[in-house]
Design a protein around this motif. Structure first.
Motif, PDB file in Angstrom:
ATOM      1  N   UNK A  59      -0.016  10.793 -15.701  1.00  0.00           N
ATOM      2  CA  UNK A  59      -0.274   9.329 -16.462  1.00  0.00           C
ATOM      3  C   UNK A  59      -1.072   8.593 -15.927  1.00  0.00           C
ATOM      4  N   UNK A  60      -2.215   7.868 -16.613  1.00  0.00           N
ATOM      5  CA  UNK A  60      -3.170   7.074 -15.822  1.00  0.00           C
ATOM      6  C   UNK A  60      -2.415   5.869 -15.070  1.00  0.00           C
ATOM      7  N   UNK A  61      -2.888   5.465 -14.076  1.00  0.00           N
ATOM      8  CA  UNK A  61      -2.288   4.184 -13.496  1.00  0.00           C
ATOM      9  C   UNK A  61      -3.474   3.502 -12.834  1.00  0.00           C
ATOM     10  N   UNK A  62      -3.332   2.144 -13.288  1.00  0.00           N
ATOM     11  CA  UNK A  62      -4.343   0.984 -12.837  1.00  0.00           C
ATOM     12  C   UNK A  62      -3.812   0.039 -11.826  1.00  0.00           C
ATOM     13  N   UNK A  85       0.662  -1.196  -0.029  1.00  0.00           N
ATOM     14  CA  UNK A  85       0.131  -0.060  -0.158  1.00  0.00           C
ATOM     15  C   UNK A  85       0.708   1.208   0.060  1.00  0.00           C
ATOM     16  N   UNK A  86       2.026   1.161   0.654  1.00  0.00           N
ATOM     17  CA  UNK A  86       2.971   2.271   0.887  1.00  0.00           C
ATOM     18  C   UNK A  86       3.437   2.545  -0.665  1.00  0.00           C
ATOM     19  N   UNK A  87       3.834   1.629  -1.450  1.00  0.00           N
ATOM     20  CA  UNK A  87       4.237   1.704  -2.915  1.00  0.00           C
ATOM     21  C   UNK A  87       3.134   2.102  -3.523  1.00  0.00           C
ATOM     22  N   UNK A  88       1.952   1.497  -3.484  1.00  0.00           N
ATOM     23  CA  UNK A  88       0.729   2.250  -4.429  1.00  0.00           C
ATOM     24  C   UNK A  88       0.506   3.699  -4.226  1.00  0.00           C
ATOM     25  N   UNK A  89       0.631   4.022  -2.843  1.00  0.00           N
ATOM     26  CA  UNK A  89       0.385   5.446  -2.700  1.00  0.00           C
ATOM     27  C   UNK A  89       1.662   6.371  -3.390  1.00  0.00           C
ATOM     28  N   UNK A  96      -9.276  -0.055  -2.150  1.00  0.00           N
ATOM     29  CA  UNK A  96      -9.957   0.640  -2.899  1.00  0.00           C
ATOM     30  C   UNK A  96      -9.741   1.835  -2.940  1.00  0.00           C
ATOM     31  N   UNK A  97      -9.501   2.697  -1.814  1.00  0.00           N
ATOM     32  CA  UNK A  97      -9.067   4.159  -1.913  1.00  0.00           C
ATOM     33  C   UNK A  97      -7.805   4.544  -2.387  1.00  0.00           C
ATOM     34  N   UNK A  98      -7.031   3.260  -2.538  1.00  0.00           N
ATOM     35  CA  UNK A  98      -5.672   3.564  -3.326  1.00  0.00           C
ATOM     36  C   UNK A  98      -5.820   3.317  -4.739  1.00  0.00           C
ATOM     37  N   UNK A  99      -7.196   2.887  -5.334  1.00  0.00           N
ATOM     38  CA  UNK A  99      -7.285   2.869  -6.698  1.00  0.00           C
ATOM     39  C   UNK A  99      -7.401   1.211  -7.309  1.00  0.00           C
ATOM     40  N   UNK A 100      -7.100   0.168  -6.253  1.00  0.00           N
ATOM     41  CA  UNK A 100      -7.194  -1.147  -6.737  1.00  0.00           C
ATOM     42  C   UNK A 100      -8.681  -1.586  -7.362  1.00  0.00           C
ATOM     43  N   UNK A 101      -8.768  -1.949  -8.722  1.00  0.00           N
ATOM     44  CA  UNK A 101      -9.855  -2.152  -9.346  1.00  0.00           C
ATOM     45  C   UNK A 101     -10.299  -3.500  -9.137  1.00  0.00           C
ATOM     46  N   UNK A 102      -9.408  -4.599  -9.077  1.00  0.00           N
ATOM     47  CA  UNK A 102      -9.882  -5.727  -9.110  1.00  0.00           C
ATOM     48  C   UNK A 102      -9.168  -6.697  -8.214  1.00  0.00           C
TER      49      UNK A 102
END
Length: 434
Positions: free
Chosen positions: A175-178, A160-164, A197-203
Motif C-alpha cells: 500500500x502506498x503511504x504518504x 515517529x515511532x508510529x510513522x515507522x 524526511x527519512x520516514x517519508x514526510x513529504x510536506x
C-alpha cells in the motif's frame, strides 16, 4: 455543438492592444483567442465555432462539445464516485491537544475541556490496529496521514515511532503511504527534519502571521514570548530536507504588516526552497463562515488577495494562485476520511476537534462509527440551487461543509473565486506574459 456553461471570457487591453482570453473551470484550460472567436462565444455562434480552425483545441480544452452533454450531471457523478471510493484512506491524527503556543484565534480552545491531552499507548495501538486492518483489505491502495494537533512535534518520539510502524505495514501490504504535517515550526530542528524526511514526510505546513512585530503579538509561547525569529531559523535549517509551505493568516489586525513581511521573506536566502499562501483568519466560534470582528469574509478577502500575491511575486517568492477543478474539496464529506483525537474519539472535520457534539465514534470500536450515515455524507452542493447554477462550482465544490452547517442560512459559503475570478485570471495572464 455545445458551448460549455463553465467558460469565462475576458477582454483586456495591454500595451495598446486588445487581448481576448478564454478560461474553462472544468478543464482549467486558459488561453488567448482571436477577436472573431471571442465574438462567436459571446454571441453563441455555434455554426462559426464548428467550422473554426481552432476547433480541435477548443474541444480538448472542454470549451465546446461536439455532442450535447450534461456537464452538471457528469460533475455530480464524479463527485459521488470520488467521495465513496474504497481504495483510499485519509487520516488526520492529533497525537496531542497540548500546544506550546497560545494563539488568540485558535479554534482548539475547545480541547481544554477534552479528555486526555496526549495519546496513550492504548490509543496508539488502536490506531495502528485500524491502519493494519484497513491495509489488509484487498481494495485499499493508498493511505495519507496528516499529523497535526495541538503541536505534533511535542510528541515527536511517539509520532515517529508510529510513522515507522505504519510504513512497515504499508510495505507488507503493498500500500502506498504518504505523511504530511501541520506544525507551528517552533520545535522543528534540522535533526528532526532529517528523521521525518527519512520516514517519508513529504510536506510541513508552518504558519507565519505577518511581520515579526505582528506575528509576535499573535503567535506567542505560553509565557507570551515571541516566536517569529525561531521559526524563521528553523525554516532556514530544514527547508532543503522537507518541502515547507508557509501559511500566512490575514485579518484586519495584521494586513497592514504584510508589505514589510513579504519584503522580509524576499530577502531570505531560503525563499526559493519554500512556498507561501495567504488565508483569511477564520472565526470558528461563528462557524468560520463570515466576517466576525477582525476577520475577513471571503468576499472581503477576494479584494485584497491578488495584491498580496503580486507583492509576493515581485519579491521572488514561490506562490500558486491558479484555479483548479476539485471534484471533492472538503475531506470531511468523503467516506474513508477521519480525524482521530488524542483521546481516541473520531471526528470527520478538523474544525470540530474537541467538540463532543460532533464525535462519530471511537478508534477502539471503529466499526460502529456513524459518520457515513450522518450529515457529512448527506452534504452535497449538487442539492443546492445556488451551487447548481454557479459557474465556479468546479473550483469550490461547495466549500467547507462545516461552515455551511454553521452559517446563518445553512447554505454553502461562496469561495473567493465567486468574486474575483476575472481579476485572478488577468493576474495569471500577466504573469505568463512577463
Amino acid at each position: 455543438m455545445q458551448i460549455s456553461f463553465y467558460n469565462e471570457y475576458l477582454n483586456l487591453e495591454q500595451d495598446g492592444r486588445e487581448i481576448y482570453l478564454i478560461y474553462n473551470s472544468l478543464s482549467n484550460g486558459f488561453g488567448e483567442i482571436q477577436k472573431e472567436l471571442y465574438n462567436a462565444f459571446i454571441t453563441n455562434d455555434v455554426s462559426y465555432l464548428a467550422k473554426c480552425e481552432e476547433i480541435d483545441h477548443l474541444i480538448r480544452g472542454q470549451f465546446v462539445y461536439q455532442e450535447p452533454i450534461n456537464e452538471l450531471e457528469q460533475m455530480e457523478q464524479r463527485f459521488t464516485a470520488i467521495r465513496n471510493q474504497e481504495d483510499r484512506l485519509s487520516l488526520t491524527i492529533l497525537p496531542t491537544f497540548n500546544c506550546n503556543f497560545r494563539c488568540y484565534y485558535c479554534y482548539e480552545k475547545l480541547t481544554e475541556k477534552s479528555g486526555n491531552r496526549a495519546f496513550t499507548d492504548k490509543i496508539q495501538k488502536d490506531i495502528l490496529l485500524y491502519v493494519q486492518q484497513s491495509m489488509e483489505a484487498s481494495h485499499l491502495k493508498h493511505v495519507s496521514v496528516n499529523w497535526t494537533g495541538g503541536e505534533p512535534l511535542l510528541e515527536f518520539k511517539k509520532v515517529t515511532a508510529m510513522m515507522e510502524k505504519m510504513n512497515e505495514l504499508a510495505i507488507e501490504n503493498q500500500v502506498e503511504i504518504v505523511h504530511n504535517m501541520v506544525s507551528n515550526g517552533y520545535l522543528l530542528t534540522r535533526k528532526r527534519a532529517q528523521v521525518l524526511k527519512d520516514l517519508g514526510l513529504r510536506k510541513i505546513q508552518i504558519t507565519l502571521d505577518g511581520s515579526q512585530k505582528s506575528h509576535d503579538q499573535r503567535r506567542v509561547l505560553a509565557n507570551q514570548q515571541g516566536t517569529f525569529d525561531q521559526i524563521i531559523n528553523n525554516i532556514r535549517d530544514s527547508c532543503d530536507l522537507i518541502h515547507i509551505t508557509v501559511r500566512s493568516n490575514v485579518d484586519h489586525s495584521n494586513v497592514e504588516s504584510f508589505d514589510e513581511y513579504i519584503e522580509y521573506l524576499g530577502k531570505q536566502d531560503f525563499k526559493h526552497k519554500m512556498d507561501i499562501y495567504f488565508s483569511p483568519t477564520t472565526d470558528y466560534d461563528t462557524g468560520g463562515c463570515s466576517s466576525s470582528g477582525g476577520c475577513f469574509a471571503n468576499k472581503e478577502f477576494s479584494r485584497i488577495i491578488l495584491g498580496l500575491y503580486s507583492k509576493a511575486l515581485k519579491n521572488g517568492l514561490h506562490i500558486s494562485y491558479y484555479p483548479k477543478y476539485e471534484p471533492v474539496i472538503c475531506a470531511a464529506i468523503s467516506k474513508n476520511t477521519m480525524v482521530i483525537q488524542p483521546d481516541g474519539w473520531i471526528q470527520k472535520c478538523w474544525d470540530t476537534v474537541g467538540n463532543p457534539n460532533h464525535v462519530i465514534g471511537h478508534i477502539s470500536d471503529f466499526t460502529n462509527t456513524k459518520g457515513d450515515d450522518g450529515k457529512w455524507m448527506g452534504f452535497s452542493p449538487y442539492t443546492v440551487p445556488k451551487c447548481r447554477n454557479c459557474s465556479v462550482l468546479p473550483l469550490c465544490g461547495g466549500g467547507c461543509a462545516q461552515q455551511s452547517f454553521e452559517s446563518a442560512d445553512k447554505q454553502p459559503i461562496c469561495c473567493e473565486y465567486k468574486y474575483n475570478l476575472k481579476e485572478m485570471l488577468e493576474f495569471n495572464f500577466q504573469q505568463l506574459s512577463m
